[in-house]
Design an enzyme around this catalytic site. Structure first.
Site, PDB file in Angstrom:
ATOM      1  N   SER A 119      14.546  36.825   1.216  1.00 38.67           N
ATOM      2  CA  SER A 119      14.506  37.982   2.115  1.00 38.67           C
ATOM      3  C   SER A 119      14.225  37.550   3.546  1.00 38.67           C
ATOM      4  O   SER A 119      14.483  38.304   4.476  1.00 38.67           O
ATOM      5  CB  SER A 119      13.382  38.938   1.712  1.00 38.67           C
ATOM      6  OG  SER A 119      13.460  39.248   0.363  1.00 38.67           O
ATOM      7  N   HIS A 140      21.820  38.472  -0.581  1.00 36.87           N
ATOM      8  CA  HIS A 140      20.598  39.274  -0.574  1.00 36.87           C
ATOM      9  C   HIS A 140      20.847  40.574  -1.327  1.00 36.87           C
ATOM     10  O   HIS A 140      21.420  41.524  -0.789  1.00 36.87           O
ATOM     11  CB  HIS A 140      20.173  39.543   0.884  1.00 36.87           C
ATOM     12  CG  HIS A 140      18.825  40.171   1.015  1.00 36.87           C
ATOM     13  ND1 HIS A 140      18.566  41.182   1.905  1.00 36.87           N
ATOM     14  CD2 HIS A 140      17.661  39.950   0.358  1.00 36.87           C
ATOM     15  CE1 HIS A 140      17.294  41.542   1.788  1.00 36.87           C
ATOM     16  NE2 HIS A 140      16.731  40.807   0.864  1.00 36.87           N
ATOM     17  N   GLU A 152      23.871  42.002   0.877  1.00 36.93           N
ATOM     18  CA  GLU A 152      24.092  41.398   2.190  1.00 36.93           C
ATOM     19  C   GLU A 152      24.506  39.952   1.940  1.00 36.93           C
ATOM     20  O   GLU A 152      23.760  39.202   1.298  1.00 36.93           O
ATOM     21  CB  GLU A 152      22.816  41.419   3.037  1.00 36.93           C
ATOM     22  CG  GLU A 152      22.501  42.757   3.651  1.00 36.93           C
ATOM     23  CD  GLU A 152      21.231  42.728   4.503  1.00 36.93           C
ATOM     24  OE1 GLU A 152      21.263  43.282   5.607  1.00 36.93           O
ATOM     25  OE2 GLU A 152      20.216  42.160   4.067  1.00 36.93           O
ATOM     26  N   ASN A 190      16.835  45.021   6.761  1.00 37.90           N
ATOM     27  CA  ASN A 190      15.395  44.960   7.040  1.00 37.90           C
ATOM     28  C   ASN A 190      15.095  44.852   8.530  1.00 37.90           C
ATOM     29  O   ASN A 190      14.028  45.235   8.985  1.00 37.90           O
ATOM     30  CB  ASN A 190      14.740  43.810   6.267  1.00 37.90           C
ATOM     31  CG  ASN A 190      14.657  44.135   4.782  1.00 37.90           C
ATOM     32  OD1 ASN A 190      14.661  45.297   4.393  1.00 37.90           O
ATOM     33  ND2 ASN A 190      14.614  43.121   3.952  1.00 37.90           N
TER      34      ASN A 190
END
Ligand SMILES: NC(=O)c1ccc[n+]([C@@H]2O[C@H](COP(=O)([O-])OP(=O)(O)OC[C@H]3O[C@@H](n4cnc5c(N)ncnc54)[C@H](O)[C@@H]3O)[C@@H](O)[C@H]2O)c1
Length: 282
Positions: A119, A140, A152, A190
């Site tokens: 992450s 991801h 992702e 994020n």
């Protein structure tokens, strides 16, 4: 390159979710963890998740049996040699991932693609630590993997077009909708999500509205399924704070400074659901 077998390192939350997504899509899986107990726990989680899908009449018992039969478990990296793609989904720790990736790099054939589900760690940096930087990429997935549509795909500076294409095709074969992102802290989702949560803490700290009204505002006004403060409690306030601090350090831009209230709540041990108290009481 056609990917018929995927190796997965780590049988935890993400590893077993990725294993399930692959197995139900007809792809064979070799799932590796450090102990028999860990791989068995991962496998039991997949079985339980498939049982829930049977109850909801989304799959049949025969589908479940076929999916489980496609998952081989192991505690030896050597068994990853059967895979055309290895996805690393072990604990989020740079030194640990480096050690795992260098070991696996020495075991699997040169043409095998290695992906990381990290992450927060730089894909460019991880790629550079292997002998196949052009065949290294970020994948991801989102939690829970079987339910969430997004993957992702993160291209390191060295990732080749062929590697990107192969991984993108696999994500589509898993029924996912991939987006392609250049390597940078937080990637895309994020990078936007965590500063939004941080801003919700500024709004709360300024006393503009109650937590309930801030969350209701974002749910009703922006169609978000959960308000940002309730989401912070789910993710963990410590995780949100750590991510903001990484952005501030990496980008050197004060727009990423964490809200003092968020920092205070973490210092007080109010980390969210996991400690019974965050913004809300549980
Ligand atoms: N949990 C999430 O919501 C989420 C979402 C996206 C990405 N990620 C990323 O996915 C990765 C895994 O996270 P998780 O939530 O599944 O963690 P987890 O703690 O549930 O699972 C990690 C697993 O890795 C195993 N492991 C540790 N060292 C190992 C080694 N040397 N070899 C093989 N396996 C080893 C552990 O035994 C454990 O089973 C992390 O990089 C994390 O940042 C997590």
């Amino acid at each position: 390159m056609s990917i018929t077998t995927v190796g997965i390192i780590g049988a935890g939350t993400m590893g077993n979710g990725i294993a399930q997504a692959c197995a139900v899509s007809g792809i064979r899986v070799v799932m590796v963890d450090i102990s028999d107990a860990a791989v068995q726990k991962g496998l039991a989680t997949v079985a339980g998740s498939l049982d829930r899908l049977i109850k909801k009449e989304k799959i049949t018992q025969a589908d479940k049996d076929a999916a489980l039969a496609r998952i081989q478990t192991s505690t030896r990296y050597e068994d990853l040699q059967a895979a055309q793609l290895v996805i690393e989904a072990a604990t989020e720790n740079y030194e640990l991932k480096l050690k795992i990736l260098q070991q696996v790099d020495g075991i699997v054939a040169p043409e095998v693609i290695i992906a990381s589900n990290t992450s927060s760690i730089s894909i460019t940096k991880l790629a550079a630590a292997t002998s196949r930087a052009d065949r290294f990429i970020g994948m991801h997935f989102f939690n829970p993997v079987p339910m969430m549509a997004l993957v992702e795909i993160i291209r390191g500076l060295q990732t080749s077009d062929a590697t990107h294409e192969a991984v993108k095709q696999l994500a589509v074969a898993l029924g996912k909708s991939p987006i392609t992102v250049k390597n940078a802290p937080g990637f895309v989702v994020n990078r936007i999500l965590v500063p939004m949560i941080n801003e919700a803490f500024f709004v709360l700290a300024e006393g503009l509205a109650t937590p309930e009204d801030i969350d209701a505002g974002m749910k009703l006004g922006c169609n978000q399924p959960i308000g940002p403060l309730a989401l912070a409690d789910m993710v963990g306030l410590d995780v949100c704070l750590a991510v903001m601090d990484v952005y501030l350090a990496e980008f050197g831009d004060s727009k990423y400074r964490a809200c003092l209230l968020l920092r205070e709540m973490v210092a007080a041990g109010r980390l969210g659901r996991k400690t019974g108290r965050g913004v809300y009481q549980y």
